[in-house]
Enzyme design. Sequence first.
Site, mmCIF file in Angstrom:
data_model
loop_
_atom_site.group_PDB
_atom_site.id
_atom_site.type_symbol
_atom_site.label_atom_id
_atom_site.label_comp_id
_atom_site.label_asym_id
_atom_site.label_seq_id
_atom_site.Cartn_x
_atom_site.Cartn_y
_atom_site.Cartn_z
ATOM 1 N N HIS A 107 1.019 -1.277 -0.061
ATOM 2 C CA HIS A 107 -0.170 -0.155 0.066
ATOM 3 C C HIS A 107 0.699 1.125 -0.254
ATOM 4 O O HIS A 107 1.718 1.187 0.763
ATOM 5 C CB HIS A 107 -1.228 -0.134 1.191
ATOM 6 C CG HIS A 107 -1.937 -1.311 1.469
ATOM 7 N ND1 HIS A 107 -2.798 -1.483 0.544
ATOM 8 C CD2 HIS A 107 -1.857 -2.690 1.650
ATOM 9 C CE1 HIS A 107 -3.843 -1.910 0.554
ATOM 10 N NE2 HIS A 107 -2.764 -3.270 2.039
ATOM 11 N N ASN A 133 0.613 4.489 0.913
ATOM 12 C CA ASN A 133 0.932 5.312 2.178
ATOM 13 C C ASN A 133 1.238 4.458 3.568
ATOM 14 O O ASN A 133 1.397 5.102 4.443
ATOM 15 C CB ASN A 133 -0.564 6.278 2.516
ATOM 16 C CG ASN A 133 -0.786 6.593 1.509
ATOM 17 O OD1 ASN A 133 -0.467 8.267 2.214
ATOM 18 N ND2 ASN A 133 -1.677 6.801 0.173
ATOM 19 N N THR A 140 -3.498 1.718 -4.294
ATOM 20 C CA THR A 140 -3.294 3.011 -2.882
ATOM 21 C C THR A 140 -4.763 3.605 -4.043
ATOM 22 O O THR A 140 -5.832 2.862 -4.959
ATOM 23 C CB THR A 140 -2.412 3.951 -3.901
ATOM 24 O OG1 THR A 140 -3.051 5.107 -2.594
ATOM 25 C CG2 THR A 140 -2.838 4.412 -5.224
ATOM 26 N N PRO A 155 -7.576 5.750 -4.609
ATOM 27 C CA PRO A 155 -7.377 7.620 -4.671
ATOM 28 C C PRO A 155 -8.310 8.056 -3.565
ATOM 29 O O PRO A 155 -9.835 7.453 -3.741
ATOM 30 C CB PRO A 155 -8.291 6.574 -6.213
ATOM 31 C CG PRO A 155 -8.279 5.601 -6.646
ATOM 32 C CD PRO A 155 -7.684 5.075 -5.426
ATOM 33 N N LYS A 156 -8.657 9.259 -4.323
ATOM 34 C CA LYS A 156 -9.296 10.406 -2.946
ATOM 35 C C LYS A 156 -9.759 11.201 -3.365
ATOM 36 O O LYS A 156 -8.758 11.813 -4.218
ATOM 37 C CB LYS A 156 -8.168 9.811 -1.645
ATOM 38 C CG LYS A 156 -7.804 8.885 -0.657
ATOM 39 C CD LYS A 156 -6.549 9.574 -0.026
ATOM 40 C CE LYS A 156 -6.132 8.056 1.283
ATOM 41 N NZ LYS A 156 -5.322 7.158 -0.365
ATOM 42 N N ASP A 163 -11.673 1.022 -0.459
ATOM 43 C CA ASP A 163 -11.712 1.574 0.973
ATOM 44 C C ASP A 163 -13.132 0.852 1.588
ATOM 45 O O ASP A 163 -13.885 1.286 0.920
ATOM 46 C CB ASP A 163 -11.257 2.431 1.548
ATOM 47 C CG ASP A 163 -11.025 2.671 2.949
ATOM 48 O OD1 ASP A 163 -12.097 2.095 3.911
ATOM 49 O OD2 ASP A 163 -10.566 3.325 3.522
ATOM 50 N N GLY A 202 -8.727 -2.106 3.333
ATOM 51 C CA GLY A 202 -9.259 -0.917 4.265
ATOM 52 C C GLY A 202 -9.290 -1.755 5.984
ATOM 53 O O GLY A 202 -9.368 -2.995 6.233
ATOM 54 N N GLU A 205 -9.142 -11.636 7.424
ATOM 55 C CA GLU A 205 -7.935 -10.820 7.916
ATOM 56 C C GLU A 205 -8.801 -10.423 9.376
ATOM 57 O O GLU A 205 -7.566 -10.585 10.365
ATOM 58 C CB GLU A 205 -8.116 -9.291 7.819
ATOM 59 C CG GLU A 205 -7.015 -8.679 7.212
ATOM 60 C CD GLU A 205 -6.414 -7.354 7.159
ATOM 61 O OE1 GLU A 205 -7.303 -6.824 6.526
ATOM 62 O OE2 GLU A 205 -5.308 -6.614 7.033
ATOM 63 N N ASP A 261 3.028 -2.703 4.717
ATOM 64 C CA ASP A 261 3.141 -1.584 5.076
ATOM 65 C C ASP A 261 4.617 -1.866 5.352
ATOM 66 O O ASP A 261 4.578 -1.892 6.637
ATOM 67 C CB ASP A 261 2.030 -1.487 5.909
ATOM 68 C CG ASP A 261 0.488 -1.000 5.218
ATOM 69 O OD1 ASP A 261 0.490 -0.601 4.176
ATOM 70 O OD2 ASP A 261 0.027 -1.758 5.466
HETATM 71 P P1 IMP Z 1 -2.915 4.035 0.720
HETATM 72 O O1 IMP Z 1 -4.058 3.492 0.186
HETATM 73 O O2 IMP Z 1 -2.131 4.666 -0.269
HETATM 74 O O3 IMP Z 1 -3.906 5.200 1.538
HETATM 75 O O4 IMP Z 1 -2.598 3.301 1.956
HETATM 76 C C1 IMP Z 1 -3.381 3.075 3.008
HETATM 77 C C2 IMP Z 1 -4.569 1.967 2.823
HETATM 78 O O5 IMP Z 1 -4.117 0.666 3.003
HETATM 79 C C3 IMP Z 1 -4.829 1.986 4.322
HETATM 80 O O6 IMP Z 1 -5.871 3.569 4.533
HETATM 81 C C4 IMP Z 1 -5.560 0.740 4.408
HETATM 82 O O7 IMP Z 1 -7.393 1.315 3.237
HETATM 83 C C5 IMP Z 1 -5.037 -0.131 3.174
HETATM 84 N N1 IMP Z 1 -4.383 -0.594 3.905
HETATM 85 C C6 IMP Z 1 -2.954 -0.720 4.484
HETATM 86 N N2 IMP Z 1 -2.978 -1.472 5.289
HETATM 87 C C7 IMP Z 1 -4.034 -2.355 4.966
HETATM 88 C C8 IMP Z 1 -4.653 -4.134 5.759
HETATM 89 O O8 IMP Z 1 -3.149 -4.432 6.745
HETATM 90 N N3 IMP Z 1 -5.546 -3.843 5.948
HETATM 91 C C9 IMP Z 1 -6.800 -3.791 5.178
HETATM 92 N N4 IMP Z 1 -6.366 -2.595 4.619
HETATM 93 C C10 IMP Z 1 -4.539 -1.965 4.782
HETATM 94 ZN ZN ZN Z 2 -3.155 -4.647 2.363
#
Ligand code: IMP
Ligand code: ZN
Length: 340
Positions: free
Chosen positions: A24, A26, A101, A103-104, A142, A171, A201, A277
Site C-alpha cells: 500500500h 501510504n 493505493t 484514490p481519494k 476502501d 481497509g 483478516e 506496509d
Molecule cells: P493508501 O491506499 O495508499 O492510502 O494506503 C493506506 C491504506 O491501505 C489504508 O488506509 C487502508 O485502507 C489500506 N491498508 C493498508 N494496510 C492494510 C491492512 O493491513 N488491511 C487492510 N487495509 C490496509
Molecule cells: Zn494490505
Amino acid sequence: MSAHYTEQQLSFCTSLPKVELHAHLNGSLRDSTIRELALQKNLDPSLTKVLEKGDRTLSEVFQVFGVIHQVTTDHATLTRITQEVIEDFAADNVQYLELRTTPKDRPEHGMTKRSYTEAVIRGLRLAEQGCTTVVRLLLSIDRREDAAAAMATVQLAAELSPCVVGIDLSGNPTVGTWETWEPALQHARKLGLRLTIHAAEVYNPSETKQILEFRPDRLGHMCCLDDNLEKQFYDSLIPVELCLSSNIITESVGSFPDHHFLPFFQAGHPVVLCTDDSGVFETSLSKEYAIAAQAFGLSQKDLWQLSYQAIQHTFLSREDQQKLRESWNEHYATHSHTWN
Ligand code: IMP
Ligand code: ZN
C-alpha cells in the site's frame, strides 16, 4: 540484527530478484519523509506520537493511516512519495512491483480521485527514469466507501489502463459489507481489470465465503479460516498474498512459526510473500523472505522458487511475465551452484 533471521539469510534474500504484489502506497512511506511532512504541515505533536513503532492492534494501525493521510494531502507530495516508495523497493532488488493505493476525493484539498491517481502516476514515471523495476498500479476501494465511490474507482482504473492493471479491496476489515462493493468488483471484471481482495483478516466466515465464491484473481491475508473455509480456499487454488510481519505486529497471528504460510505452503497452495506496509511495519521484502527462511526452515532453493513462482501470479501479460523470468533464470544460472 533481528532475532527473526540471520545476517546471512538477509543478505541471500536481498540478492534474490523479487516480486512485490501487496504494498500500500501510504503504508510504505519512509519514516524520514513522514517526519519531514509532519513538520511542514504543522501536524499536532500528539498525532506524531501515534506514528511511533511497536506492536499495534489492527484498529491502531488504521489510526496510523489516518495520521499519514493528514500529511499526504497535496499532489506534489503524492508524486514525491510514489517516487520514493518505488526507489526503496528497487533498492531492495524488487524487479516487479504492483503498488496499490486508494484514490481519494478530498475537495478541501482540491483533490479528486482522478487528480490523486494522476499525481501518483507522475511519481511512477519519475521513478522509472532512475530504475529498472517494472511498476504497475492497483487502485484500492476502501471498505468505508459506498457503492458509487467504489464504482468511480473502477471506472477510473479502466480509463488509466494499462498503467493501472487492477482493483484491490482493502481497509478496516471490521467496517462495511460485501454487498456494497460487489457490483463495482463485478463491473471491474467485465472491464478486464484484475482483482485482489483482502479477505479473512478477521474472522468473518460469511463474508469470506462470499469472497471465495466471487473468485478474485488473488486474495490477501486469509488469516482466520474455519475448517470449511479452509477446504473451500484450498479447492479454489486462488493465489494468496501473505504478509508475515503485518499479521504478527497487528496480532492477527501469534508468532512467525505459527503463521498460516506453513500449512498453505505445505499443502502446495500458491502463496506469495509480500510486505503490506513496509513503512508502518518497519520491514522490506528481503526481510520478509529472511523471516520465512528462519521460521519455516526454507532452503535457498525454496526461496528462489518462491520468488520465481510469484511471477505467474502478477497481473502482467504472459509475454511480460516471460521477460521477468529471463532475469530470474540468469540469477539462477549464476548463483544456484552455491545454494543449499
Ligand atoms: P493508501 O491506499 O495508499 O492510502 O494506503 C493506506 C491504506 O491501505 C489504508 O488506509 C487502508 O485502507 C489500506 N491498508 C493498508 N494496510 C492494510 C491492512 O493491513 N488491511 C487492510 N487495509 C490496509
Ligand atoms: Zn494490505
